[in-house]
Design an enzyme around this catalytic site. Sequence first.
Site, short mmCIF file in Angstrom:
data_model
loop_
_atom_site.label_atom_id
_atom_site.label_comp_id
_atom_site.label_asym_id
_atom_site.label_seq_id
_atom_site.Cartn_x
_atom_site.Cartn_y
_atom_site.Cartn_z
N HIS A 186 0.85 -1.18 0.00
CA HIS A 186 0.00 0.00 0.00
C HIS A 186 0.88 1.23 0.00
CE1 HIS A 186 -4.04 -1.66 0.82
NE2 HIS A 186 -3.39 -2.61 1.48
N ALA A 218 13.74 -18.99 10.70
CA ALA A 218 12.41 -18.74 11.27
C ALA A 218 12.33 -17.34 11.86
CB ALA A 218 12.11 -19.78 12.35
N THR A 256 13.66 -7.89 3.78
CA THR A 256 13.34 -6.61 3.14
C THR A 256 14.25 -6.32 1.96
OG1 THR A 256 14.80 -5.41 4.64
CG2 THR A 256 12.50 -5.66 5.31
N ARG A 292 19.55 -10.65 7.94
CA ARG A 292 20.95 -10.36 7.62
C ARG A 292 21.67 -11.67 7.32
NH1 ARG A 292 23.72 -11.87 12.06
NH2 ARG A 292 22.68 -11.78 14.08
#
Length: 584
Positions: free
Chosen positions: A127, A173, A178, A193
């Site tokens: 969005h 997990a 990103t 990371r």
Amino acid sequence: MTDPTDATDLSDEQDRPDGLFDFCPWFFEKDASEAQRAAQRERQRRLTETGDVRIGRRCFVSPLAAVHPDSLRLGDDSYIAAHAYVTGVVHAGADCTFNPFTTVRGTVTLGEAVRIGAHTSLLGFNHSIAPDRRVHKQPTTSRGITVGDDVWIGSHVVVVDGVTIGDHCVIGAGAVVTRDVPDWAVVAGNPARFIRDRRDQRGRSGSRPGGLDERLARFADTAREQAAAVLDRCWDGERYRDRPGAPPTVRAHCDAIEIADLLLGEAPAHLLAAAHAERLRAAQDPETGLVPELDAATGRPRALAEPDPDDGFVDDGAALYHVLSVGYALRLLDESAPAFPHPVHTVRRLGADQLLRRLERLPWRERAWHAGSWIDTYATAVHFNLDHVAGGHGAPPAPPAALETLFGWLLTRVDPWTGIWGDADPATGRLQPVNGYYRLTRGSFAQFGVPVPHPERVIDTVLDHARDPRYFGQDRENACNVLDVAHPLWLAARQTGHRAAEARAWSETQLAQALGRWHDGRGFGFGPAPDGTGPGREPGLQGTEMWLAILWLLADLTGRADVLGYRPRGVHRPEPVRTLARRA
């Protein structure tokens, strides 16, 4: 008599409970009865009639899954388990599994042999968040998610729109992914990371008894126990000095605040937190917004440099660094109000044309560190000035257009072959451009959460510089030079796994060496500074503050930052302090 709980002994006539296949669909192909297979064929037939849906051989789609795609491709031997939620354009190769409660939405493309753990979300859409309308009325966008072959995505993972995960990866997990993940990478954490290359089965060297993890833990305990003594040594009863015998400085006061926050979780005990903040705020010059250095003889603020006749900017070296050190020290002391009582006017008054002229005349060729440090100060001042806009305090600071001008100039001037700004010099190698890169990107790209351009080339350039024996070798390393390699490697690693094993190996070597530089009760020395640009080898506040931050970066690059038990929150904080809002 056959044990009905033994899966391998069930006869053809004895049906598995239907609910078992919904949650354990890997049993379906082997153990389903003919009636159950017929029901599954009917389920798949109805799905294919809903639109653009193609399902391969030996697949299973639980009737308890919410599968409402615009387009679905499910390769052979794949399954969608109970309570999975699948919408949008989802294309999966052979041997892919959507385990119970997975959410796969938007545009998502999976290779072959992709395992998606329970309660994991792959969200191939987003969005917008423009301020002119409520969130539920915002339009959606989709760049899509792409996952390669042979990938294991653990449970409770979130993969956001725009991410590409390479072949043979493992996503731990709970990770929040990103940024792109390179082939063979094992990643974990929030944000995710790099942990190691999946092909490297040696694990962490510090996992051995007496290894790096144990040394790091012992150091952290020692540093906390001795933090008060380190600070006491540099307090003269009135002000902070970098080390005994040195003059009192503004930076020493700020370094003391950073060290206490890192190791003790509170302000230095010599003053109340409010008194620390009051002293630093009172030092700001209301006309320029800068904090001048203290006069070595009197301990009072000295006069600032004269404004530049072309653009009015006050180019005063120590005062410019105080925008960083004082601003972040004040933020550590009190996060509830703007750091500075006044905007940094010398930055606020620079118009876009003046900014562009100054950027063009910065000494990129011969003194790239100076150019990078100027940008660090400018961008940091804009950040603190924006606090005044948010809080309604003082005069309006530089508009967002200032940052657009800055980033636009930087992105069009970066060298695509090296990923950095400035040129190497035969006399000093890449020292100036690499050190300038750290200062430039710290204040701009890192501070505002903007991806750096050409991250793979940055890593190539920085690792090449890290082999220069003039700056990296026995008794030649100082805090500035190590930090200015560690931070670019750490920052670029947020975007790529390029040469990750080499970066990790360099970081482990530096980490082991740095731990041996601690002086009991005195902290870290800055290190050798033959050009006079640092305080030298004597342990002091600047060296201690910098090496504590360096240790965290090196530890994080090797996957062991959690052992330290602290995380920088000031000048060297790893997270962005704010993100740039995208215009609708």
